[in-house]
Design an enzyme around this catalytic site. Structure first.
Site, PDB file in Angstrom:
ATOM      1  N   GLU A  25      24.684  71.837  47.335  1.00 18.28           N
ATOM      2  CA  GLU A  25      25.907  72.405  47.906  1.00 18.28           C
ATOM      3  C   GLU A  25      26.433  73.518  47.006  1.00 18.28           C
ATOM      4  OE1 GLU A  25      29.619  71.013  46.589  1.00 18.28           O
ATOM      5  OE2 GLU A  25      28.957  68.921  46.723  1.00 18.28           O
ATOM      6  N   LYS A 159      33.547  59.789  45.847  1.00 21.52           N
ATOM      7  CA  LYS A 159      34.481  60.173  44.786  1.00 21.52           C
ATOM      8  C   LYS A 159      35.459  59.033  44.532  1.00 21.52           C
ATOM      9  CE  LYS A 159      34.236  65.161  45.477  1.00 21.52           C
ATOM     10  NZ  LYS A 159      33.390  65.280  46.675  1.00 21.52           N
TER      11      LYS A 159
END
Length: 301
Positions: A25, A159
């Site tokens: 990414e 996360k």
């Protein structure tokens, strides 16, 4: 007819020769850290994949054109670009139609990788269900993308600022395999372990590759989430991290920060409260994920 991303010379040659390719990414470059540290980290991650015997394909939209693989000059251009959009599934086509430059999140990177014929993607951590989502309905598009697009995503879990139990529940509901590499505990991003049991466990990249292929043979949509624990030497244990995350989250609530602004605010406050250790750990876990992704890509042949 699907729009094919522009391949870098390195990625085009790798495809022609049947070499393993790993997608990366680009939001970590544009939204994750300042220049020149972002460029240095991007190059380190790409080099880690090359050292493991695969070819990196950093995904980004440059002036409206979708790229799978960037030249070093393009990487440097992106690292210094201003007003770069953060692209997910909902706004990907709009940013491209406007001729703008955008960095891809997990969801957008999966879409581009699939269009380019790339099956494995390495990132830091996926998005998920935000704390308080029962009121805000704030759930990352990454989870639905994992259910729809056949790419295996290697991450250090979700996360840790998220509601991880709810994130795992949504992934289960969407039929996404959550496979932890080498341990029974689901990793917690900056921390190698958590009290949460992993839904599945695999101990060899070859087995993960075989499971990816088997999903295709069964005609099942979507990809796999490969949860790869951060190396123990680089982790910040949960006992230390949890109070810091709680303090940052409380501060965000008090300031009325919502939506897309929550994650960058929390990551910046956690960086400050850990005196930079969170970013150091983040870089180490991305490098670790790149290594495993390269092994899986090579096993896919």
């Amino acid at each position: 007819m699907s729009l094919k991303p522009v391949l870098s010379p390195e990625v085009a040659a790798a495809q022609a020769e049947g070499k393993a390719i790993v997608a990366l990414e680009s939001t970590i470059i544009t939204h994750g850290m300042p220049y020149p540290q972002n460029l240095e980290t991007a190059r380190r991650v790409e080099d880690e994949i090359r050292a493991a015997g695969a070819v990196p394909a950093t995904i980004a939209v440059l002036n409206g054109t979708l790229h799978a693989g960037l030249t070093d000059a393009q990487l440097e251009e992106l690292a210094q670009a201003k007003n770069v959009a953060k692209i997910s599934r909902a706004d990907m086509a709009v940013i491209m139609a406007q001729g703008r430059t955008g960095a891809t999140t997990v969801a957008a990177t999966m879409i581009a990788a699939h269009l380019a014929g790339i099956h494995v993607f390495a990132t830091g951590g996926i998005g998920g269900v935000h704390k308080g989502a029962e009121d805000s309905f704030d759930i990352s598009a990454d989870l639905l993308e994992l259910a729809a697009t056949p790419v295996s995503v290697v991450a250090a879990g979700a996360k840790a600022i998220l509601d991880v139990p709810k994130t795992l529940e949504v992934l289960e509901t969407q039929g996404v395999p959550v496979i932890t590499y080498g341990q029974d505990s689901f990793p917690a991003f900056w921390s190698a372990t958590s009290p949460l049991a992993s839904p599945l466990r695999m101990d060899a990249p070859e087995d993960i590759a075989k499971a990816h292929q088997m999903r295709g043979q069964l005609g099942l949509p979507g990809g796999q989430l490969i949860a790869n624990p951060i190396p123990a030497a680089a982790e910040i244990p949960q006992a230390e991290m949890n109070p810091i995350i709680d303090a940052a989250t409380t501060e965000a609530d008090e300031k009325g920060i919502t939506g897309k602004e929550v994650t960058p605010f929390l990551l910046q406050r956690i960086f400050e409260l850990t005196e930079g250790r969170s970013l150091t750990a983040n870089i180490e876990l991305v490098l670790n994920n790149a290594r495993l992704a390269a092994q899986i890509a090579k096993a896919l042949g």
